[in-house]
Structures are given as C-alpha cells and as structure tokens.
Design an enzyme around this catalytic site. Structure first.
Site, PDB file in Angstrom:
ATOM      1  N   GLY A   1      38.159  52.082  31.812  1.00  0.00           N
ATOM      2  CA  GLY A   1      38.834  50.799  31.600  1.00  0.00           C
ATOM      3  C   GLY A   1      40.287  50.980  31.211  1.00  0.00           C
TER       4      GLY A   1
ATOM      5  N   ARG B   1      44.074  48.203  32.004  1.00  0.00           N
ATOM      6  CA  ARG B   1      44.804  47.222  31.182  1.00  0.00           C
ATOM      7  C   ARG B   1      44.320  47.270  29.734  1.00  0.00           C
ATOM      8  NH1 ARG B   1      41.154  42.483  31.874  1.00  0.00           N
ATOM      9  NH2 ARG B   1      39.732  43.139  33.517  1.00  0.00           N
TER      10      ARG B   1
ATOM     11  N   SER C   1      32.774  47.136  18.623  1.00  0.00           N
ATOM     12  CA  SER C   1      33.468  45.910  18.229  1.00  0.00           C
ATOM     13  C   SER C   1      32.971  45.476  16.858  1.00  0.00           C
ATOM     14  CB  SER C   1      33.162  44.797  19.229  1.00  0.00           C
ATOM     15  OG  SER C   1      33.584  43.538  18.734  1.00  0.00           O
TER      16      SER C   1
ATOM     17  N   TYR D   1      26.895  40.195  23.570  1.00  0.00           N
ATOM     18  CA  TYR D   1      27.955  41.179  23.274  1.00  0.00           C
ATOM     19  C   TYR D   1      27.652  41.926  21.969  1.00  0.00           C
ATOM     20  CZ  TYR D   1      32.887  42.737  22.798  1.00  0.00           C
ATOM     21  OH  TYR D   1      34.048  43.465  22.666  1.00  0.00           O
ATOM     22  N   SER D   2      27.203  41.188  20.941  1.00  0.00           N
ATOM     23  CA  SER D   2      26.855  41.850  19.675  1.00  0.00           C
ATOM     24  C   SER D   2      25.707  42.840  19.888  1.00  0.00           C
ATOM     25  CB  SER D   2      26.444  40.821  18.617  1.00  0.00           C
ATOM     26  OG  SER D   2      27.535  40.000  18.272  1.00  0.00           O
TER      27      SER D   2
ATOM     28  N   LYS E   1      27.156  45.901  21.759  1.00  0.00           N
ATOM     29  CA  LYS E   1      28.089  46.697  20.962  1.00  0.00           C
ATOM     30  C   LYS E   1      27.400  47.351  19.758  1.00  0.00           C
ATOM     31  CE  LYS E   1      31.934  46.244  23.304  1.00  0.00           C
ATOM     32  NZ  LYS E   1      32.575  47.423  23.933  1.00  0.00           N
TER      33      LYS E   1
HETATM   34  P1  NDP Z   1      40.337  43.920  28.931  1.00  0.00           P
HETATM   35  O1  NDP Z   1      39.530  42.807  29.504  1.00  0.00           O
HETATM   36  O2  NDP Z   1      41.793  43.750  28.732  1.00  0.00           O
HETATM   37  O3  NDP Z   1      40.124  45.250  29.831  1.00  0.00           O
HETATM   38  C1  NDP Z   1      38.832  45.668  30.163  1.00  0.00           C
HETATM   39  C2  NDP Z   1      38.882  46.971  30.904  1.00  0.00           C
HETATM   40  O4  NDP Z   1      37.552  47.357  31.232  1.00  0.00           O
HETATM   41  C3  NDP Z   1      39.652  46.877  32.199  1.00  0.00           C
HETATM   42  O5  NDP Z   1      40.354  48.080  32.402  1.00  0.00           O
HETATM   43  C4  NDP Z   1      38.545  46.724  33.240  1.00  0.00           C
HETATM   44  O6  NDP Z   1      38.862  47.286  34.482  1.00  0.00           O
HETATM   45  C5  NDP Z   1      37.434  47.548  32.635  1.00  0.00           C
HETATM   46  N1  NDP Z   1      36.135  47.097  33.106  1.00  0.00           N
HETATM   47  C6  NDP Z   1      35.498  45.941  32.798  1.00  0.00           C
HETATM   48  N2  NDP Z   1      34.319  45.892  33.435  1.00  0.00           N
HETATM   49  C7  NDP Z   1      34.197  47.036  34.155  1.00  0.00           C
HETATM   50  C8  NDP Z   1      33.215  47.562  35.014  1.00  0.00           C
HETATM   51  N3  NDP Z   1      32.081  46.904  35.290  1.00  0.00           N
HETATM   52  N4  NDP Z   1      33.423  48.772  35.580  1.00  0.00           N
HETATM   53  C9  NDP Z   1      34.565  49.433  35.335  1.00  0.00           C
HETATM   54  N5  NDP Z   1      35.540  48.999  34.544  1.00  0.00           N
HETATM   55  C10 NDP Z   1      35.361  47.797  33.952  1.00  0.00           C
HETATM   56  O7  NDP Z   1      39.592  44.300  27.578  1.00  0.00           O
HETATM   57  P2  NDP Z   1      40.122  45.004  26.234  1.00  0.00           P
HETATM   58  O8  NDP Z   1      41.158  46.001  26.572  1.00  0.00           O
HETATM   59  O9  NDP Z   1      40.402  43.952  25.247  1.00  0.00           O
HETATM   60  O10 NDP Z   1      38.779  45.728  25.781  1.00  0.00           O
HETATM   61  C11 NDP Z   1      38.574  47.131  25.855  1.00  0.00           C
HETATM   62  C12 NDP Z   1      37.326  47.473  25.045  1.00  0.00           C
HETATM   63  O11 NDP Z   1      37.546  47.053  23.687  1.00  0.00           O
HETATM   64  C13 NDP Z   1      36.069  46.757  25.520  1.00  0.00           C
HETATM   65  O12 NDP Z   1      34.965  47.616  25.397  1.00  0.00           O
HETATM   66  C14 NDP Z   1      35.954  45.606  24.534  1.00  0.00           C
HETATM   67  O13 NDP Z   1      34.631  45.158  24.423  1.00  0.00           O
HETATM   68  C15 NDP Z   1      36.472  46.232  23.274  1.00  0.00           C
HETATM   69  N6  NDP Z   1      36.938  45.293  22.263  1.00  0.00           N
HETATM   70  C16 NDP Z   1      37.982  44.436  22.514  1.00  0.00           C
HETATM   71  C17 NDP Z   1      38.401  43.545  21.545  1.00  0.00           C
HETATM   72  C18 NDP Z   1      39.531  42.588  21.737  1.00  0.00           C
HETATM   73  O14 NDP Z   1      39.713  41.729  20.858  1.00  0.00           O
HETATM   74  N7  NDP Z   1      40.290  42.669  22.806  1.00  0.00           N
HETATM   75  C19 NDP Z   1      37.735  43.499  20.235  1.00  0.00           C
HETATM   76  C20 NDP Z   1      36.669  44.443  20.081  1.00  0.00           C
HETATM   77  C21 NDP Z   1      36.300  45.307  21.070  1.00  0.00           C
HETATM   78  P3  NDP Z   1      39.541  46.438  35.707  1.00  0.00           P
HETATM   79  O15 NDP Z   1      40.758  45.764  35.130  1.00  0.00           O
HETATM   80  O16 NDP Z   1      39.938  47.498  36.659  1.00  0.00           O
HETATM   81  O17 NDP Z   1      38.522  45.505  36.180  1.00  0.00           O
END
Ligand code: NDP
Length: 246
Positions: A15, A18, A145, A158-159, A162
């Site tokens: 991931g 972004r 999370s 989600y809970s 995670k």
């Molecule tokens: P974003 O939505 O900004 O980014 C998510 C990333 O995960 C992207 O790079 C996306 O890839 C990738 N992704 C999602 N689904 C898939 C999939 N099925 N296969 C491959 N890649 C996937 O999320 P965040 O950066 O905010 O979150 C990153 C992590 O942090 C996550 O695990 C999230 O649960 C956790 N988190 C975030 C919080 C927040 O407040 N933002 C709080 C707590 C935890 P692509 O763009 O290429 O689809």
C-alpha cells in the site's frame, strides 16, 4: 542500517501508492533502505519510484491485490527469487468500509476482513520461511489501528480485522524471536489521508488530546524506528501513534 544486508537492505511496503504507505516508503528510502513499492495503482507507484530512485535506480514495483492469495504468493516469490529475501516487510495496505452493524452488508464485512486481515496471511506466509532460511536479522511491521485496540462505532468489521492483526503480529513475534526477526505493530489513531473523511475528522477532533490529526510522516517515523538495527530487542509490541486518543 543492518550491516549483514548489503548494500541497502530491502523493505517491502504494501500500500505504498499513497497515504501512510507512501510516507513510510519515503522515510525508509531517506534512511538508506531500498524500498520495494507495492500497490495497485501503477501510475502512482511509478511516479513515487521515479522520485525516490531517479531514472537510474528506481525502486522495484509490485502490483497485486493483497486479498488475492494466489496472486500475492506468485508475485512475492518471483520477486525474492530474482532479487533476494527482504530485510523488512511493512504490511500497511488496508481499507475501511464503515457502517452501523445492523446495516452492514456482507460485502463490507468480507472485503475488510479479506484485505486487512487476509492481507497479513497472504503477504507474510510466502515471505517468512525465506526470511528464516536467510539466517539474518529481519523486521516485520504491521499497521493496525486504534479501532482494533478499543473497538469503534460503525467499524465492527474494521475493528475485528485490525484486532486480528494485533493478535497475529504478537503470535508471529513469538515464533520468530529466536530467528532474530522482530515482529511489531504500529497502531495509528486518526491520520490525515484519503481514508480519513473530513466529516469524521471534525467529529473526532475533540476526542484527540493532541487536538489535531496525525501526519502520515509521524506514523512512518515509528515504522522507521522499528526497522533500525538497534531495535533488535523490541518485538511483540504495539506502538500507538494517536495523539493520546484512547
Ligand atoms: P489510504 O486509503 O490512503 O491508502 C491505502 C493503501 O492501501 C493504498 O496504497 C492502496 O493501494 C492500498 N490498498 C488498499 N486495498 C488494497 C488491496 N486490496 N490490495 C493492494 N493494495 C491495497 O489509507 P491510509 O494510508 O490512511 O492507511 C494505511 C494503513 O493505515 C491501513 O492499513 C489503514 O487501515 C491504517 N490506518 C489508517 C488510519 C487513518 O486514519 N488514515 C488510522 C489507523 C490505521 P492503491 O492506491 O494502489 O489502491
């Protein structure tokens, strides 16, 4: 930096296209690691790879859906076969699909469990044995999370996923400790990325003692700390990056 890996220890970040994953990739590259960038959005990954490595030496890009076990295994095994075992793996890719539980759909439950918890198994299962067989120190960092620690309204799916990541991380840490591979979890609170909708931010802001949303770079700093060679005695831990929220 780990001297048993040369010249730059490679770290897979799922991931990385972004948000928090992108910030982790930038930070680890700045710290001298060779990031291996994973995601689904090739254009974004190529732009980041170009920025981090220039045209001469861009980081490798791996593209697959972390909920697709077969695709994940084939892609990862082909990459380590060609380029060697990773020093570190950051399981960051994740989604949320919030809904009040009585209204939650099968798709919302299944997809979040498949990506957020299934991704742990699908990414780490193919990688751990080669890491052990390399007989070198290694690092696994998972991203859970606050929602997985305390349970959050509208996020039963989600809970659950995670919290599962935290349990899986701690159990794997026990299995790998004597192999010099640490396994830890970083649990962010509310971080300013695409995942955190503006209306959620306004609603939650008063509940955050720090009175602000966290930055992806602040999560990346915790991951970078755990990657360090001198973090070798820290394993089976959950590090919260949440501005004091509980
Ligand atoms: P974003 O939505 O900004 O980014 C998510 C990333 O995960 C992207 O790079 C996306 O890839 C990738 N992704 C999602 N689904 C898939 C999939 N099925 N296969 C491959 N890649 C996937 O999320 P965040 O950066 O905010 O979150 C990153 C992590 O942090 C996550 O695990 C999230 O649960 C956790 N988190 C975030 C919080 C927040 O407040 N933002 C709080 C707590 C935890 P692509 O763009 O290429 O689809």
């Amino acid at each position: 930096m780990n001297m048993e890996h040369s010249p730059s220890p490679s770290v897979l970040i799922t991931g990385a296209s972004r948000g928090i994953g992108e910030a982790i990739a930038r930070r680890l590259a700045a710290d001298g690691f060779l990031p291996v960038l994973h995601g689904r959005n090739r254009a974004r990954l190529e732009a980041l790879a170009g920025e981090l490595g220039g045209n001469a030496n861009p980081p490798r890009i791996l593209q697959f859906d972390v909920s697709n076990r077969d695709e994940a295994r084939k892609t990862l095994l082909a990459d380590i076969e060609a380029h060697g075992v990773y020093y570190g793996v950051v399981c960051n890719a994740g989604i949320a699909a919030d809904n009040a539980f009585p209204a939650m759909t099968d798709e919302e439950w299944d997809s979040v469990l498949a990506v957020d918890l299934g991704g742990f198994y699908n990414v780490l299962r193919p990688l751990v044995l080669p890491m052990v067989q390399a007989r070198r120190p290694g690092r696994v960092v998972t991203i859970s999370s606050l929602s997985g620690q305390v349970g959050n309204r509208g996020q039963v799916n989600y809970s659950a996923a995670k919290a599962g990541v935290i349990g899986a991380t701690k159990a794997l840490a026990v299995e790998l400790a004597k192999r010099r591979i640490t396994v830890n979890c970083v649990a962010p609170g509310l971080i300013g990325t695409d995942m955190a909708a503006p209306e959620v931010m306004t609603h939650i802001l008063p509940l955050i003692p720090a009175q602000r949303v966290g930055k992806p770079e602040e999560v990346a700093a915790a991951v970078a700390f755990l990657m360090r060679e001198d973090a070798a005695y820290i394993t089976r831990q959950v590090i919260a990056v949440n501005g004091g929220m509980s």
